[in-house]
Design an enzyme around this catalytic site. Structure first.
Site, PDB file in Angstrom:
ATOM      1  N   TYR A  50       0.845  -1.198   0.000  1.00 54.34           N
ATOM      2  CA  TYR A  50       0.000   0.000   0.000  1.00 54.34           C
ATOM      3  C   TYR A  50       0.874   1.240   0.000  1.00 54.34           C
ATOM      4  CZ  TYR A  50      -4.973  -0.644   0.001  1.00 54.34           C
ATOM      5  OH  TYR A  50      -6.253  -0.864  -0.405  1.00 54.34           O
ATOM      6  N   GLU A  52      -0.613   4.772  -0.525  1.00 56.29           N
ATOM      7  CA  GLU A  52      -1.424   5.980  -0.743  1.00 56.29           C
ATOM      8  C   GLU A  52      -0.577   7.212  -0.494  1.00 56.29           C
ATOM      9  OE1 GLU A  52      -5.143   5.928   1.398  1.00 56.29           O
ATOM     10  OE2 GLU A  52      -5.727   4.057   0.421  1.00 56.29           O
ATOM     11  N   ASP A 196      -5.116  13.668 -25.492  1.00 48.03           N
ATOM     12  CA  ASP A 196      -5.158  12.274 -25.029  1.00 48.03           C
ATOM     13  C   ASP A 196      -4.453  11.447 -26.100  1.00 48.03           C
ATOM     14  OD1 ASP A 196      -5.765   9.648 -24.516  1.00 48.03           O
ATOM     15  OD2 ASP A 196      -7.854  10.026 -23.974  1.00 48.03           O
ATOM     16  N   THR A 222      -2.736   6.180 -21.991  1.00 47.25           N
ATOM     17  CA  THR A 222      -2.612   4.853 -21.400  1.00 47.25           C
ATOM     18  C   THR A 222      -1.184   4.408 -21.693  1.00 47.25           C
ATOM     19  OG1 THR A 222      -3.456   3.893 -23.439  1.00 47.25           O
ATOM     20  CG2 THR A 222      -5.018   4.136 -21.625  1.00 47.25           C
ATOM     21  N   LYS A 225      -0.804   0.625 -25.108  1.00 47.86           N
ATOM     22  CA  LYS A 225      -1.120   0.532 -26.545  1.00 47.86           C
ATOM     23  C   LYS A 225       0.202   0.575 -27.313  1.00 47.86           C
ATOM     24  CE  LYS A 225      -5.838   2.246 -26.006  1.00 47.86           C
ATOM     25  NZ  LYS A 225      -6.033   3.003 -24.755  1.00 47.86           N
ATOM     26  N   ARG A 231      -1.016  -2.394 -18.497  1.00 43.43           N
ATOM     27  CA  ARG A 231      -2.203  -1.550 -18.425  1.00 43.43           C
ATOM     28  C   ARG A 231      -1.992  -0.478 -17.374  1.00 43.43           C
ATOM     29  NH1 ARG A 231      -6.352  -2.853 -21.378  1.00 43.43           N
ATOM     30  NH2 ARG A 231      -5.411  -4.451 -22.675  1.00 43.43           N
TER      31      ARG A 231
HETATM   32  N1  DSN Z   1     -10.736   0.859 -25.557  1.00 46.06           N
HETATM   33  C1  DSN Z   1      -9.711   1.611 -26.196  1.00 46.06           C
HETATM   34  C2  DSN Z   1      -9.631   1.358 -27.659  1.00 46.06           C
HETATM   35  O1  DSN Z   1      -9.869   0.226 -28.040  1.00 46.06           O
HETATM   36  O2  DSN Z   1      -9.317   2.240 -28.438  1.00 46.06           O
HETATM   37  C3  DSN Z   1      -9.850   3.028 -25.909  1.00 46.06           C
HETATM   38  O3  DSN Z   1      -9.973   3.206 -24.536  1.00 46.06           O
END
Ligand code: DSN
Length: 414
Positions: A50, A52, A196, A222, A225, A231
């Site tokens: 933990y 925080e 974003d 994120t 990707k 993630r």
């Molecule tokens: N779910 C993602 C995508 O497939 O583009 C975006 O958050």
């Protein structure tokens, strides 16, 4: 005790999913295969801790090493993206974006974002998501002919609604963004401009997509990707962001914790740090370049088979096929391709006459297959399979056997 002995059901399902990934082509544009080093950090004892708070200011003891992990992650992100402040605690992209709203807006304020059916993201003001529920959301679109962001419309809407926050970013937009122009539009009404870059973060890091950093105040992403990490999510404040609002880093940190989240996932943060180190390396630049080369090659091959592409092609890692001339819906194409071993997803095309549940498009990306080492030669083969399956559905079974064999030559990172 090992997983197999402890919980054979879950172990079996993990094996099946691993096998599915190994024996088929992952071409969902938001997916990738991270490195064994990233997975090792993710599965480490750090998941037990933990923490925080933030480095140096925690609500629990025993964080002397965790603090170092999180600080290292922050420093690597600052250097890689050339930004002034980074919060690496958001559990993923949606919580990161939620924190930006909390930091910059009050409920009911006007906000703007690209509409979901035009390629935008759920969190950028869609009615069913928090951005659309708690704020006065104005959605912009793309030009009906070129499918490029409609900058004139954006400018007009911005002047009319004077939003507090403008989102730029997408889940299904195959072209570059004109960050400079968007920066000027946001500045004309004093709005916060948030980029974003979830989809394109790896391309920005690899230098094959223009960076929004000089022109926007906030960048969210994120990490799983094109950036090829675990993630997770990050929020970055740029120099321009600091000049607009010196308190922005503090507001963002407070919005993430205690505003929206409790304990950060430090195992994920360690894994993000590993991925950021990888993304700073020369091989990653080569990788990012190849993602785009593969996407462009796939777009050209598909066009030879008379597939129509939204905007006519791609500048990045993805494309959206307009399937209307093929007399097949996006859902049908997705299922057929899945059955042959090519994983993609149905997607709306701009101004889709078919509605969101049976959209006319299919989104395809090249980040994951590029990780497996596939290049232009393999892309030709993949395009021919896609064409064959869609024009002759009976061929799916035969092709699935061919793809299984083909995949053996391109193992997942082990
Ligand atoms: N779910 C993602 C995508 O497939 O583009 C975006 O958050």
């Amino acid at each position: 005790m090992k997983l197999k002995q402890q919980d054979s059901q879950i172990a079996k399902l993990i094996d099946l999913e691993t096998d599915r990934q190994k024996t088929s082509l992952q071409m969902i544009a938001s997916e990738n295969h991270c490195s064994p080093a990233v997975r090792e950090a993710l599965g480490s004892y750090l998941t037990d801790k933990y923490a925080e708070g933030y480095p140096g200011k925690r609500y629990y003891g025993g964080n002397q090493f965790i603090d170092k992990v999180e600080s290292l992650c922050i420093e690597r992100a600052k250097k890689l993206f050339n930004v002034e402040h980074v919060n690496v605690q958001p559990h993923s992209g949606s919580p990161a974006n939620a924190a930006v709203y909390v930091a910059t807006c009050q409920p009911g304020d006007a906000i703007m974002g690209l509409a979901l059916p035009m390629g935008g993201h759920l969190t950028h003001g869609t009615k069913v998501s928090f951005g659309g529920k708690f704020f006065n959301s104005v959605q912009y679109g793309v030009d009906e002919k070129s499918h490029l962001l409609n900058y004139e419309e954006i400018e007009k809407l911005v002047k009319e609604h004077k939003p507090k926050l403008i989102w730029v970013g997408a889940t299904a937009y195959p072209r570059f963004f004109d960050w400079k122009r968007l920066g000027e539009i946001a500045d004309s009404v004093g709005a916060y401009l948030a980029a974003d870059i979830a989809h394109i973060a790896g391309l920005v890091a690899g230098g094959v997509h223009p960076s929004p950093v000089p022109f926007v105040h906030i960048v969210t992403t994120t990490t799983h990707k094109t950036l090829r990490g675990p993630r997770g999510g990050m929020i970055m404040v740029t120099k321009k962001g600091l000049q607009k609002d010196a308190e922005l880093p503090k507001k963002i940190d407070k919005a993430v914790f205690p505003g929206l989240q409790g304990g950060p996932h430090e195992n994920a943060i360690a894994a993000i740090a590993v991925c950021l180190k990888e993304a700073s390396s020369a091989p990653f630049k080569t990788y990012a370049k190849q993602i785009v080369r593969n996407a462009k090659a796939l777009a050209e091959e598909l066009k030879k088979y008379d597939f129509n592409l939204v905007s006519g092609g791609t500048d990045n890692h993805l494309m959206v096929i307009d399937l209307r001339n093929k007399n097949i819906t996006g859902a049908e194409a997705q299922d057929l391709l899945e059955g042959s071993g090519i994983s993609t997803n149905k997607n709306s095309i701009p101004y889709d006459p078919a509605g969101p549940f049976k959209p006319s498009g299919l989104r395809i990306g090249t980040a994951a297959i590029t990780t497996r080492g596939m290049k232009e030669k393999e892309i030709k083969q993949i395009a021919s399979w896609i064409n064959e399956v869609i024009s002759s559905p009976k061929s799916a079974k035969k092709i699935s056997g061919e793809i299984k064999k083909f995949c053996k030559k391109f193992p997942l990172p082990i």
